[in-house]
Every structure is written in C-alpha cells, then in structure tokens.
Design an enzyme around this catalytic site. Structure first.
Site, PDB file in Angstrom:
ATOM      1  N   ASP A 134       0.843  -0.948   0.293  1.00  0.00           N
ATOM      2  CA  ASP A 134      -0.130   0.165  -0.239  1.00  0.00           C
ATOM      3  C   ASP A 134       0.773   1.148  -0.136  1.00  0.00           C
ATOM      4  OD1 ASP A 134      -2.075   1.485   0.454  1.00  0.00           O
ATOM      5  OD2 ASP A 134      -2.852   1.340   2.320  1.00  0.00           O
ATOM      6  N   HIS A 141      -3.956  13.933   0.784  1.00  0.00           N
ATOM      7  CA  HIS A 141      -4.210  12.347   1.726  1.00  0.00           C
ATOM      8  C   HIS A 141      -2.940  13.157   2.656  1.00  0.00           C
ATOM      9  CE1 HIS A 141      -5.215   9.486   4.442  1.00  0.00           C
ATOM     10  NE2 HIS A 141      -3.704   8.643   4.045  1.00  0.00           N
ATOM     11  N   ASP A 241      -9.537   0.714   1.728  1.00  0.00           N
ATOM     12  CA  ASP A 241      -8.454  -0.634   2.830  1.00  0.00           C
ATOM     13  C   ASP A 241      -8.956   0.072   3.558  1.00  0.00           C
ATOM     14  OD1 ASP A 241      -6.195  -1.951   3.010  1.00  0.00           O
ATOM     15  OD2 ASP A 241      -5.857   0.253   3.139  1.00  0.00           O
ATOM     16  N   TYR A 252       1.365   2.337  15.979  1.00  0.00           N
ATOM     17  CA  TYR A 252       1.177   2.742  14.965  1.00  0.00           C
ATOM     18  C   TYR A 252       3.046   2.815  14.814  1.00  0.00           C
ATOM     19  CZ  TYR A 252       1.747   7.207  14.413  1.00  0.00           C
ATOM     20  OH  TYR A 252       1.587   8.899  13.821  1.00  0.00           O
ATOM     21  N   LYS A 261      -4.806  -2.602  10.335  1.00  0.00           N
ATOM     22  CA  LYS A 261      -5.048  -2.476   8.187  1.00  0.00           C
ATOM     23  C   LYS A 261      -5.574  -3.661   7.797  1.00  0.00           C
ATOM     24  CE  LYS A 261      -3.915   1.636   7.729  1.00  0.00           C
ATOM     25  NZ  LYS A 261      -4.399   2.859   6.712  1.00  0.00           N
ATOM     26  N   THR A 357      -4.979   6.158   0.089  1.00  0.00           N
ATOM     27  CA  THR A 357      -6.100   7.142   0.036  1.00  0.00           C
ATOM     28  C   THR A 357      -6.064   7.828  -0.704  1.00  0.00           C
ATOM     29  OG1 THR A 357      -6.362   6.689   2.617  1.00  0.00           O
ATOM     30  CG2 THR A 357      -8.148   8.572   1.559  1.00  0.00           C
TER      31      THR A 357
HETATM   32 MN    MN Z   1      -4.738   2.393   2.964  1.00  0.00          MN
END
Ligand code: MN
Length: 423
Positions: A134, A141, A241, A252, A261, A357
């Site tokens: 990804d 974004h 996603d 994270y 995710k 995104t």
């Molecule tokens: Mn994503």
C-alpha cells in the site's frame, strides 16, 4: 490506438449508455454460477461472458491459452501468459462481440452457452494475491493526515516529495465486493495518560483507493524502470482499504500500521486492463523538487478516473460522502513500481499495489472519514437525518469509479461492503 478501444465500436449485446461495461471495456474477473465451478469471465452490459465456454467452442484459436487457464479460480492463469497474450485475448473478444461480426452472434446455440445474466453469477476474488503493498501517494491525503496529527506548517514529512512512501500490507485479508466484514477488535488508548484498553474499534474508517495487479516481474536482484513499468501491469480495480483509526494511533509507532489495517481490504471484482484505460490518460502534477533519475518518467502515467463513496445506513438510502479522482495522485504507478523494485525486490504475477487514500484539495473530495469529518470534529449529515464521524455497525460502504472520454464511458462497477457488529 488499440483497436478494441475505438470509440465507434458497437456490440450486438445491448449496453445502456450509463453502463460501466461497453465493448470498449472488456474487463476480466472470476465468476461462479449455482452449479458450476469458478471460471474466467468478461463482461458487456449486463451479460457475463464465459471464456471457458468460448475456448471449448473453438473461438480462441491461435491464442496461447489452454482450457485450464479459463477454468480457473484466479486470473493468475491468464496473467501468467503475459501482456501480449492478454492484449490479444481482449482484442479477440472485441472482434467476437462487434456488431459487424456474425461468427458467434448468428449461432444461438453457442450464444446460450457463452452469455449469462449478471444477476445469475456470484463474483469472486479475481486474483490470487501473493504480496500486497500500500502506497501513500496522494498529496492531499498526506497533507491532511500531517495537518491533523502533527504540524499544519510542516504537514508533509521531509521524505514525502522524494520517495513514493509505502508499506507491505497483508494479502490474505483482501476480499471481493459483497463480502461482509465484522468490526475489528483490538488495543486502543483513548486517554493518553491512562493504560490501553481492549475492545471493538470505535473509529472504523474506509480508505478510497485504487489498486493495480502485476504480471510476472523480474527475478530477485533486478529492477523495473519507469519506461518498462507498463509491460508489467495487467489492470486495476477499486479498493476500500479498511482502517481502524483508534487501533492505528496506538500501534503504529515505530513500524507503521499493523492490526489497524490487516483485518480487511475490499476490492471491486472486475479488473479493468491498462489497455482499456489507455484513452483516459492525463497529465500528472509538476513534481518539485525534481525527482531522482530512477523516478523520472516520459509520457503520461496518470489516469482521469472519477471516484465516489457512498454510505448506506441499514434500511435507508445512500448518501454520497466523497467525490474524488485518481488523477489527484502525486506519484504514478510507473514511479511506484520503479521505486518498489529499485533495490532488487522481485515482483510476482498477482501482486497487488494500492495507491493509498486518494484525496483532492476540496473537502468534498477527501477519501476517508478521518479527513471528511476532520477527525470527528465535523460530522457528516446523512439523508436519513443521522450523522457520521466514522462508520457505524450495519452501514454499507460503496465505492464506484468510471472514466469518460470521446463519448465512451468505461468503469469498474462497485465495491460494496456491509459492516457487521463486533462479536
Ligand atoms: Mn491504505
């Protein structure tokens, strides 16, 4: 121009003018009917085309395929044959379904075996995905997220304009449209000076993305240049996603997203080929600072694809909450693939790489609830009077995408996912 893209082509199959699937599209997918095993299909209008049946009836003579390539539960079997083979396959379909060609259309007995009403099929995962990456390639974004969580004055991190930033995701939880998901559970820390707690995510979000799938790449130790990239990309789909923002926020640091995710990423079931998307190419943004030489590219690699997201509360009507476009990408697919392989990382047939995104500059074009509701400070009004900061139990999130040029509209259909309560 690729012959199958000619705007003047018409099919003997009826196609509504607002359909995503005129004869100029001819996407590929995996479908199943009640009594039959999964099979490779294409689509025109509201008819699914059974490629296995076409093969058996002798319509694919002189193409490098076998029956088992089409009697398959993943497009990997046809993708394994490479770009030239799949381009020829689409061109053959274009010929067979052209209104001026009578080879198939005059044989009712054959037509009955080849065409199936779209209501009678179940669409399955189109690709067996080996590895999923990804990216984070929309400037809008990345700027919004940086503004919300760090520093509005320095929203983009220093590497962002130099590197198509990405992370390795999870392939096993990529699922097709219409497969329902359960609200994920996990660790969150709602209060910064208290211990974390365990429970259902309270900040479940979608991410509006597009993904591309690859042909076989090069062996380990070699790289794919931006100029070669087009030969290694089969086609694209829409991806939701899914993200649990509260889990993400706690977990994270320092290695990036993990359980926030990997519980689900939903995709639209038809892979639209790069051949079909060729007429919808458009200019990308000026990249300043000038990128390092391995990221330079010639020609256009951005695509003008209108995207939208709708939320359907249970027993209610849909509210469209975002209208975006794939052309808002800063880094394009050629640059992503070149960057991904520049260290010698090998790419395999069926790898999936998502855009990240996609958000434009306007608030109405933001591609996640995190941005649309500005971290929950600006609730979004639904048509039924309710409000959303994030996604509620029993909401269905729908994403659609299509392109328009020269009087031709082609599209991806939709990816639709209902969220069930956590158990
Ligand atoms: Mn994503």
């Amino acid at each position: 121009m690729i012959k199958a893209n000619d705007p003047s082509l018409k099919s003997w199959i009826e196609v509504d003018k607002n359909s995503d699937f005129p004869i100029q599209n001819l996407p590929f997918g995996i479908f199943k009917t009640e009594n039959n095993k999964p099979s490779v299909g294409s689509r025109i209008g509201d008819k699914v085309i059974d490629l296995s049946a076409l093969y058996v009836l002798g319509y694919f003579k002189n193409l490098p395929f076998e029956q088992s390539d089409f009697k398959s539960d993943a497009l990997n079997t046809i993708m394994k044959k490479g770009k030239e083979a799949t381009t020829d396959l689409r061109n053959r379909l274009s010929k067979l379904f052209n209104i001026e060609n009578k080879d198939l259309s005059n044989n009712n007995h054959h037509v009955e075996q080849v065409l199936i009403d779209v209501e009678q099929v179940e669409m399955l995962m189109p690709v067996q995905v080996g590895d999923y990456t990804d990216f984070y390639s929309s400037r809008g974004h990345a700027t919004n997220v940086g503004t919300l969580f760090r520093d509005p004055a320095n929203a983009l991190l220093p590497n962002w304009l130099w590197i198509p930033v990405g992370y390795h995701g999870r392939a096993s939880s990529i699922i097709p449209s219409d497969q329902m998901i359960k609200r994920p559970k996990g660790q969150t820390r709602p209060n910064d000076d208290q211990d974390p707690i365990f429970g259902p995510s309270k900040l479940l979000d979608f991410e509006l993305e597009m993904a591309f799938v690859t042909f076989d790449g090069k062996p380990l130790g070699e790289n794919i240049t931006t100029e070669e990239a087009n030969d290694y990309i089969f086609g694209m789909c829409i991806m939701n996603d899914w993200s649990a923002r509260d889990i993400q926020k706690w977990e994270y640091i320092p290695l990036g997203p993990f359980l926030a995710k990997n519980f689900a990423s939903s995709i639209s079931p038809w892979i639209v080929t790069m051949d079909a998307l060729e007429p919808f190419k458009t200019k990308g943004p000026v990249q300043d600072p000038k990128v390092l030489s391995y990221l330079e590219y010639k020609g256009d690699f951005h695509y003008d694809i209108d995207l939208e997201v709708g939320i359907i509360p249970e027993n209610s009507e849909e509210t469209v909450v975002s209208k975006s476009n794939y052309k808002y990408m800063y880094w394009n697919m050629a640059q992503q693939l070149a960057h991904h392989t520049v260290n010698g990382c090998n790419i395999r047939c069926g790898d999936m790489m998502a855009s990240g995104t996609i958000s434009g500059d306007e608030p109405s074009s933001f591609g996640s609830m995190l941005e649309l509701s500005w971290r929950g400070t600006k609730p979004i009004k639904m048509k039924d009077g309710s409000e959303r900061k994030f996604i509620n139990d029993n909401d269905t999130v729908v994403m659609r995408g299509h392109c328009n040029a020269n009087g031709v509209r082609i599209g991806f259909g939709e990816v639709s996912t209902k969220v069930l309560p956590a158990e």
